[in-house]
Design an enzyme around this catalytic site. Structure first.
Site, PDB file in Angstrom:
ATOM      1  N   HIS A  58       0.890  -0.955   0.080  1.00 50.44           N
ATOM      2  CA  HIS A  58      -0.094   0.148   0.098  1.00 50.44           C
ATOM      3  C   HIS A  58       0.868   1.282   0.045  1.00 50.44           C
ATOM      4  O   HIS A  58       1.432   1.756   0.916  1.00 50.44           O
ATOM      5  CB  HIS A  58      -0.631   0.124   1.103  1.00 50.44           C
ATOM      6  N   ASP A 150      -8.748   3.100  -3.183  1.00 46.58           N
ATOM      7  CA  ASP A 150      -7.981   3.422  -1.866  1.00 46.58           C
ATOM      8  C   ASP A 150      -8.077   4.987  -1.993  1.00 46.58           C
ATOM      9  O   ASP A 150      -7.643   5.334  -3.038  1.00 46.58           O
ATOM     10  CB  ASP A 150      -6.659   2.907  -1.692  1.00 46.58           C
ATOM     11  N   ASP A 304       1.130   2.696   3.609  1.00 46.98           N
ATOM     12  CA  ASP A 304       0.345   3.692   3.204  1.00 46.98           C
ATOM     13  C   ASP A 304       1.059   5.103   3.173  1.00 46.98           C
ATOM     14  O   ASP A 304       0.716   6.227   3.333  1.00 46.98           O
ATOM     15  CB  ASP A 304      -0.907   3.922   4.190  1.00 46.98           C
ATOM     16  N   HIS A 308       2.957  14.298   0.672  1.00 49.56           N
ATOM     17  CA  HIS A 308       2.226  15.788   0.402  1.00 49.56           C
ATOM     18  C   HIS A 308       3.070  16.746   0.391  1.00 49.56           C
ATOM     19  O   HIS A 308       3.932  16.781   1.232  1.00 49.56           O
ATOM     20  CB  HIS A 308       1.075  15.809   1.501  1.00 49.56           C
TER      21      HIS A 308
HETATM   22  C1  NCD Z   1      -3.993   8.636   1.235  1.00 48.76           C
HETATM   23  C2  NCD Z   1      -3.254   9.655   0.079  1.00 48.76           C
HETATM   24  O1  NCD Z   1      -3.017  10.646   0.529  1.00 48.76           O
HETATM   25  O2  NCD Z   1      -3.571   9.365  -1.062  1.00 48.76           O
HETATM   26  N1  NCD Z   1      -4.006   9.290   2.713  1.00 48.76           N
HETATM   27  C3  NCD Z   1      -4.136   8.787   4.026  1.00 48.76           C
HETATM   28  O3  NCD Z   1      -4.292   9.762   4.651  1.00 48.76           O
HETATM   29  N2  NCD Z   1      -3.860   7.553   4.009  1.00 48.76           N
HETATM   30  C4  NCD Z   1      -5.392   7.953   0.802  1.00 48.76           C
HETATM   31  C5  NCD Z   1      -5.709   6.878   1.684  1.00 48.76           C
HETATM   32  O4  NCD Z   1      -4.844   6.011   1.795  1.00 48.76           O
HETATM   33  O5  NCD Z   1      -6.925   6.995   2.380  1.00 48.76           O
HETATM   34 ZN    ZN Z   2      -6.940   4.639   2.352  1.00 51.34          ZN
END
Ligand code: NCD
Ligand code: ZN
Length: 429
Positions: A58, A150, A304, A308
């Site tokens: 992920h 996702d 994940d 940003h």
């Molecule tokens: C993810 C993203 O920025 O793409 N952000 C997050 O906080 N997890 C999206 C996601 O995985 O839900």
């Molecule tokens: Zn997610």
């Protein structure tokens, strides 16, 4: 062909076979070898752990579309430095990976970077809009095994049912769900509870996740398809998964390092790097995640990794987008916060970060076994190396939830397809 290697005197841990011993591992012609070749480069691995390369199922690599946050190449470099030999970038790019074109583009960019394997995830619905099914058949033909919207939840039980039923026609295809009931979660900046009231931030209850986990497990039972649950955060979700697994349902689940380490209490500083989806929950939830990862109710750790831009995160808490980067810190975080205190054995930690995600992803050649003839995708790490999480990162972003933390444990060498892509903690490409 990459140069031959002799990794000497490493503590080899291979969860796929249960192997746990100090020995030499040879690499020749891109594969594990029984004997080192005559000109092999020797790396002294005394005191280091050698394991199957880590696998992140992920990851957000942002390309195409948001190359200012991350590219496939910078993300892969962050992955290799973190000890990963495979990553699965999510489909929420611009354009969305909902057809074979974007899948090929991302995979080709990964191959050009040559730092780890890239297994792009396909969208379940077109444009992640939740209305029409994406070009799943075409993407399966292109080699995709994991599908996910996702960033968004599949909005209706009917759509998920259709996707799971359709996926049954393709062996090994898994539907991965971001479990969040929008009607409960909308506007929520953090976990709903005493802390959200005292911080004055809109909350989102753990039930926003749990109602979808319950729905999805029921739909998986109905359709017989393979379901994977992304980034679980709540104790109630764990109970539902535990029960479903006990009943024999073929479901798998992941948890992120940040949900294993932090809780709502850490938001007192309004640090936007700790604003993530799903939100950091209560300490009791975190304890339940620890237990579930240790006993296998949760199969895998997934980063994940969600890069940003600085200007996007340096705003008021409620304006900031959710997400933390994670590829460069995942191993150190798990070793420091779970293995060292005895929550997880080292073998279970490696299983959850390599063998289990490789199996769910269908990433052949990853996750072990470390045996002659197998592709050489390996990590060598120093479990005692202390380091402070701080920029510069290999990632193009620096929104790390772990900024400033001292972690113990770090990848030293990463061997991808027999090539030493990270040597002595430095990327070679
Ligand atoms: C993810 C993203 O920025 O793409 N952000 C997050 O906080 N997890 C999206 C996601 O995985 O839900
Ligand atoms: Zn997610």
């Amino acid at each position: 062909m990459p140069e031959d290697l002799l990794l000497r005197g490493a503590h080899v841990i291979d969860p796929s076979t249960g192997r746990d011993e100090v020995c030499d591992v040879a690499v020749a012609d891109g594969r594990i070898a029984a004997e080192p070749g005559p000109g092999a480069t020797t790396l002294d691995c005394d005191g280091l752990v050698l394991a199957p390369g880590l696998v992140d199922m992920h990851t957000h690599l942002r390309q195409p579309g948001r190359e200012d946050k991350e590219t496939v190449e910078t993300g892969c470099r962050a992955a290799a430095l973190g000890g990963f030999t495979a990553v699965a970038p999510m489909a929420n790019t611009e354009p969305v990976a909902d057809h074979a074109g974007v899948i090929h583009e991302v995979r080709d960019l990964g191959a050009a970077a040559g730092l780890c394997d890239v297994f792009p995830v396909g969208a379940i619905t077109r444009g992640l809009a939740g209305e029409a099914m994406a070009e799943i058949g075409e993407m399966v033909e292109a080699g995709v095994r994991l599908f996910s919207d996702d960033g968004r939840c599949v909005p209706t039980a009917r759509m998920l049912r259709n996707a799971l039923t359709y996926a049954r026609a393709f062996d090994g295809v898994v539907m991965a769900e971001h479990c969040e009931d929008t009607s409960l979660a909308e506007g929520g900046q953090m976990h709903e509870g005493l802390h959200s009231y005292s911080l004055g931030l809109a909350g989102q209850p753990r039930e926003a996740e749990e109602v979808i986990v319950a729905r999805d497990l029921a739909v998986a039972r109905l359709s017989g398809g393979r379901l994977h649950l992304c980034h679980l955060s709540s104790a109630g979700s764990i109970e539902l998964v535990r029960l479903a697994k006990a009943q024999g349902l073929r479901v798998s689940a992941e948890v992120t390092p940040h949900h294993l380490v932090f809780s709502e209490e850490d938001l007192l500083t309004y640090d936007t790097n700790l604003k993530v989806n799903p939100p950091l929950r209560a300490a009791e939830d975190r304890d339940a995640l620890h237990e579930a990862l240790a006993d296998g109710t949760i199969d895998a750790v997934a980063t994940d990794h969600a890069p940003h831009a600085v200007e996007d995160k340096e705003v008021e808490f409620d304006q900031a987008p959710p997400g933390t980067i994670g590829l460069e810190t995942a191993l150190g975080a798990v070793l420091t916060h779970l293995v060292e205190p005895g929550v997880l054995s080292l073998a279970r930690a490696i299983e959850a970060m390599s063998t289990a995600p490789a199996r769910i992803l269908g990433a052949a050649g990853h996750g072990g076994p470390i045996e002659p003839g197998r592709p050489a995708n390996l990590v060598v790490f120093d479990p005692a190396a202390e380091w402070t999480v701080e920029p510069p990162f290999a990632s193009r972003s620096r929104n790390s939830a772990f900024l400033g933390q001292v972690l113990r444990g770090r990848a030293v060498h990463t061997v991808y397809a027999g090539e030493l892509v990270v040597a002595d903690g430095k990327a070679q490409r």
